[in-house]
Design an enzyme around this catalytic site. Sequence first.
Site, PDB file in Angstrom:
ATOM      1  N   ASP A 166      -0.589  -0.190   1.189  1.00 40.17           N
ATOM      2  CA  ASP A 166      -1.096  -1.069   0.061  1.00 40.17           C
ATOM      3  C   ASP A 166      -1.888  -2.288   0.091  1.00 40.17           C
ATOM      4  O   ASP A 166      -2.535  -2.806  -0.827  1.00 40.17           O
ATOM      5  CB  ASP A 166      -0.140  -1.116  -0.931  1.00 40.17           C
ATOM      6  CG  ASP A 166       1.117  -1.844  -0.418  1.00 40.17           C
ATOM      7  OD1 ASP A 166       1.126  -2.498   0.712  1.00 40.17           O
ATOM      8  OD2 ASP A 166       2.452  -1.661  -1.028  1.00 40.17           O
ATOM      9  N   ASP A 177      -3.111  -3.682   5.932  1.00 41.56           N
ATOM     10  CA  ASP A 177      -2.722  -2.134   6.403  1.00 41.56           C
ATOM     11  C   ASP A 177      -3.962  -1.356   6.752  1.00 41.56           C
ATOM     12  O   ASP A 177      -3.931  -0.423   7.298  1.00 41.56           O
ATOM     13  CB  ASP A 177      -1.964  -1.494   5.061  1.00 41.56           C
ATOM     14  CG  ASP A 177      -0.688  -1.920   4.998  1.00 41.56           C
ATOM     15  OD1 ASP A 177       0.008  -2.255   5.873  1.00 41.56           O
ATOM     16  OD2 ASP A 177      -0.141  -2.098   3.739  1.00 41.56           O
ATOM     17  N   ASP A 210       5.486   3.377   3.297  1.00 40.43           N
ATOM     18  CA  ASP A 210       5.972   2.253   2.819  1.00 40.43           C
ATOM     19  C   ASP A 210       7.294   2.463   2.291  1.00 40.43           C
ATOM     20  O   ASP A 210       7.497   3.648   1.556  1.00 40.43           O
ATOM     21  CB  ASP A 210       4.970   1.455   2.115  1.00 40.43           C
ATOM     22  CG  ASP A 210       3.942   0.618   2.960  1.00 40.43           C
ATOM     23  OD1 ASP A 210       4.141   0.529   4.088  1.00 40.43           O
ATOM     24  OD2 ASP A 210       2.929   0.627   2.197  1.00 40.43           O
TER      25      ASP A 210
END
Length: 958
Positions: free
Chosen positions: A754, A758, A453
């Site tokens: 997070d 996901d 990310d």
Amino acid sequence: MDKFLNWKDFDVEHKNPSEEALRRWRSAVSIVKNRRRRFRMVADLVKRSEGEKKKLKIQEKIRVALYVQKAALTFIDAAGRPEYKLSEETREVGFRIEPDDLAVIVRGRDIKGLKSNDGVEGVAQKLSVSLNEGVCKRDLPIRQKIYGVNRYTEKPPRSFLMFVWDALQDLTLIILIVCAVLSIGVGLATEGWPEGMYDGLGIILSILLVVMVTAISDYKQSLQFRDLDREKKKIFIQVTRDGQRQKVSIYDLVVGDIVHLSIGDQVAADGIFISGYSLLIDESSLSGESEPMYICEENPFLLAGTKVQDGSGKMLVTTVGMRTEWGKLMETLNEGGEDETPLQVKLNGVATIIGKIGLFFSVLTFLVLAGRFLGEKAIHNEFTVWSSADALTLIDYFAVAVTIIVVAVPEGLPLAVTLSLAFAMKKLMNDRALVRHLSACETMGSASCICTDKTGTLTTNHMVVDKIWICNTISKVEGNNREDILQLEISERVLDVTLQAIFQNTGSEVVKDKDGKNSILGTPTESAILEFGLHLGGDFEAQRREFKIVKVEPFNSVRKKMSVLIALPAGGMRAFCKGASEIVLSMCDKVVSDNGEPVPLSEEQFRNITDVINGFASEALRTLCLAFKDLNDSSNENNIPDSGYTLIAVVGIKDPVRPGVKEAVQTCLEAGITVRMVTGDNINTARAIAKECGILTSDGEAVEGPEFRNMSPADMKRIIPKLQVMARSLPLDKHTLVTQLRKTFGEVVAVTGDGTNDAPALHEADIGLSMGIAGTEVAKGNADVIILDDNFSTIVNVAKWGRAVYINIQKFVQFQLTVNVVALVINFVSACASGSAPLTAVQLLWVNMIMDTLGALALATEPPHEGLMKRPPVAKGESFITKVMWRNIIGQSIYQLIILVALNFDGKQILGLSGSDATAVLNTVIFNSFVFCQVLFSDLTYCFSFPPLDQLLILYDY
């Protein structure tokens, strides 16, 4: 099953149930039994790993309990409800409902029981708590005394003596103990006290030493796992206490707490829904049902152990700890230990094969020694004459044979893996990485790709508004600087609608701390915008009191926007929307003018605003649009519109790159690990950050999620090797990318995540890395490693330790296999040639202890060095024992055997030994030579095991 179907558990034996109630009860019990029977049939037919079987059994037990509860409540409804009775203790402290009565209502989803207590407001009154203010801190001890603490009964830890007992269960050690006892008995009969005790006592002392060292190692390892397990359970949740919203540990929750739930949170106790928006609860961990449960006033019950899948809400805690259904089940369903890692499984297979070879040589050695002994007796016509000394000789031969098995069986292989992984896990904990599964350590060492990310991982996740476009003007706001904000030249009407958009359309809150200062609880993006609103002179509490919120659609990674519908004091409705710039801008057909009036959004203005958004993004700013729409028809209050909005502002939020990230990315590239950034941000923002971090190179590709998901398989196969940045991606895009990398390109993929959405990508990846600060409990639950500081540099450190584990195990395997080969061959050759073994049982036990346990401690706990990150990762399917290792094992074995065989057959002449003790002295020299050969080889292991050549001196010096 009998435990769940006990009539006494439901406290209805004093009733006189009707025939209809009994019929419904029996029907429910029949359903439960049939479901259990079907589960057993499926479990028997389907091949599963031990971990999966254990998980399925737990889920089925939970399901059985829930069905039985429903049957019990049906029975109770038919028989009539008992009246609630208060104990003196409960009445004295001011509570008007017993903990067990409250627990039964929630666990059984007893809506009639809740209504009989005047709903959630009535329950709150009986618990002496305000739904707005929450519990008082001074009341916490009283509530814990009456209603219990939010902790579950855990299995008591195993004592050190239990590990000693486990170590004594080894079959070869048991055989050696028998040999030692026989040796002492025969020795005392032939040589008397104390000479007859020496051999047997030496074996016993060696066995005790081996057992103690093994037990101490296992015990220390169990303590480490206990510490790590404690870290896994550190979960914090937001509650309202004394009128202030604050974070507390789930273990500090008490009955009466007002808990705030949002997407990804774990429900930490049983409770009743107070208020909220679109609250969906995933109860699959309890009921096994994949369909989420919609929580509302008609279905207000929330159970511990479930997770928030969507929406947000507030909950009144009614039951904690062992009174919750989850707590009752955890009492009997405690899972302990870790499944074996792939490397442990592989090495266990190697150990089994070597053990069989050792057994063959052991039997052969005993047969040769016994055959020579019997042959000599036959030659001297003494075959019929037997003495205690002869029996002692045969016992010695048997002990030597058994000891060869002990030496041959490399118990140290799995021990070395466990020690190395446990050591790495402990060190990584100090480096802010919590390893949830042992296998992640070794797998991370083979990672060839990291999909990361952007926000919070590559960047600091400390966001501030840096620029804003409003009323056709771009203004620079340096880090939410109050003076810069106050200089914004906007009309009162524009300011009012802007503050409404900021304070009404948010999932965060502004609370007062102990000093009376404003503190913002929420995500970094929300916090930045709220802080901007406060600096504009807005009052959060006043805004929330003035308008009534009718409906909320919380932000998630699929919609990429958050919407809210409010009722205006003068009548009518107003919808607010904020989110990804391109998405919100496409929903607008008007824009706010300088005087605050909506005016049509022309194509030219649309292009200009798009240029503003791209300009902000090219400066690495995260862009959000704020918009509103007035609605006159209140009949559609449940529908938030998706078009016809008026654009208020474009906000550019700055999130600086973390210090050290660029160097960490460069380290990954040197180590042969490709770093790919997958983000929901604008493509220009993503490109700017990726270039700053060193991820996006001149020959790399950057694509948007919609473009990627619409590609054909052939196009994906062409672009993925060069893909370095994916912007505006959905969780499904990340999952698709991970799947393609693993299955099409054979990569070992690590993925960071997070959010709740996901979870599929984290589960699909070889190594799932969840963020400890920004990560939801759902993401953490599906991850193998939790990065406690959300820092990319920590991920690189995990990869380095993973490589160290792999290299350390290789060193130990090389060392141990060489010792095994030499010990087996020298004893076997000597036994065949001379009828005696130069290495005695006591000596071999000592060597076994050194090479199995202390050798594992020394070689398997070597910390990593920088040289490990200057070589490519270990490819999938690559042989664990490399050609270089085979060369070293065979070469060292030949070298050691030449020395030991020469000493064994010509040692007396070489050393000039003579006299009655010459053989004993020679055997001592052989044993010491054998030991020193291993010591020398263990040193050489560091520098000659692993190419490339430029690292040999580094390894040797280290």
